[in-house]
Design a protein around this motif. Structure first.
Motif, PDB file in Angstrom:
ATOM      1  N   UNK A  20      -7.450   6.901 -13.152  1.00  0.00           N
ATOM      2  CA  UNK A  20      -6.340   6.217 -12.484  1.00  0.00           C
ATOM      3  C   UNK A  20      -6.255   6.601 -11.018  1.00  0.00           C
ATOM      4  N   UNK A  21      -6.513   7.858 -10.693  1.00  0.00           N
ATOM      5  CA  UNK A  21      -6.455   8.292  -9.296  1.00  0.00           C
ATOM      6  C   UNK A  21      -7.517   7.575  -8.457  1.00  0.00           C
ATOM      7  N   UNK A  22      -8.685   7.365  -9.020  1.00  0.00           N
ATOM      8  CA  UNK A  22      -9.728   6.631  -8.308  1.00  0.00           C
ATOM      9  C   UNK A  22      -9.314   5.180  -8.088  1.00  0.00           C
ATOM     10  N   UNK A  23      -8.642   4.598  -9.062  1.00  0.00           N
ATOM     11  CA  UNK A  23      -8.150   3.226  -8.907  1.00  0.00           C
ATOM     12  C   UNK A  23      -7.086   3.168  -7.811  1.00  0.00           C
ATOM     13  N   UNK A  24      -6.174   4.139  -7.800  1.00  0.00           N
ATOM     14  CA  UNK A  24      -5.152   4.188  -6.753  1.00  0.00           C
ATOM     15  C   UNK A  24      -5.792   4.322  -5.368  1.00  0.00           C
ATOM     16  N   UNK A  25      -6.759   5.208  -5.257  1.00  0.00           N
ATOM     17  CA  UNK A  25      -7.419   5.438  -3.974  1.00  0.00           C
ATOM     18  C   UNK A  25      -8.174   4.188  -3.510  1.00  0.00           C
ATOM     19  N   UNK A  26      -8.863   3.530  -4.422  1.00  0.00           N
ATOM     20  CA  UNK A  26      -9.582   2.305  -4.075  1.00  0.00           C
ATOM     21  C   UNK A  26      -8.613   1.239  -3.585  1.00  0.00           C
ATOM     22  N   UNK A  27      -7.503   1.068  -4.292  1.00  0.00           N
ATOM     23  CA  UNK A  27      -6.497   0.090  -3.884  1.00  0.00           C
ATOM     24  C   UNK A  27      -5.912   0.447  -2.520  1.00  0.00           C
ATOM     25  N   UNK A  28      -5.607   1.720  -2.307  1.00  0.00           N
ATOM     26  CA  UNK A  28      -5.029   2.144  -1.029  1.00  0.00           C
ATOM     27  C   UNK A  28      -5.974   1.870   0.132  1.00  0.00           C
ATOM     28  N   UNK A  29      -7.258   2.121  -0.067  1.00  0.00           N
ATOM     29  CA  UNK A  29      -8.232   1.874   0.998  1.00  0.00           C
ATOM     30  C   UNK A  29      -8.360   0.380   1.275  1.00  0.00           C
ATOM     31  N   UNK A  30      -8.464  -0.417   0.226  1.00  0.00           N
ATOM     32  CA  UNK A  30      -8.548  -1.869   0.413  1.00  0.00           C
ATOM     33  C   UNK A  30      -7.281  -2.410   1.072  1.00  0.00           C
TER      34      UNK A  30
END
Length: 102
Positions: A20-30
């Motif tokens: 989930x943290x990787x998904x959050x980080x990916x979304x934040x960067x995008x």
């Protein structure tokens, strides 16, 4: 643009990315990339005289409105990722329970 990104990307990230943290980080960067492009585009249009996004006398109230809208879209994106992750775990748990019953 950020609303489109949120609708098209956030839920699939929650469903497809295990961490989930990787998904959050990916979304934040995008989101940061699209937000920067969108804001620059709107400001350039406003400087050229367009009042479609901001009124001619854009003051603090209008800036706070834009901040509120974009922050809400950002929060909804994180909520959709969380929902996708919850759905993924629920589906996996149900599949495991069916396998254990057999």
């Amino acid at each position: 643009m950020i609303a489109i990104l949120t609708v098209l990307v956030a839920l699939p990230l929650g469903l497809l990315v295990r961490n989930r943290m990787a998904a959050y980080l990916t979304y934040a960067i995008l989101f940061a990339q699209i937000y920067t492009f969108q804001t620059a585009h709107l400001v350039m249009e406003w400087v050229k005289g367009s009042t479609a996004a901001f009124p001619a006398d854009a003051g603090l109230g209008n800036a706070l409105g834009y901040l509120t809208f974009t922050s809400t879209v950002y929060a909804v994106g994180f909520g959709l990722i969380t929902l996708g992750h919850w759905l993924r775990n629920r589906r996996r748990t149900r599949t495991d329970a069916v396998l254990l019953d057999n």
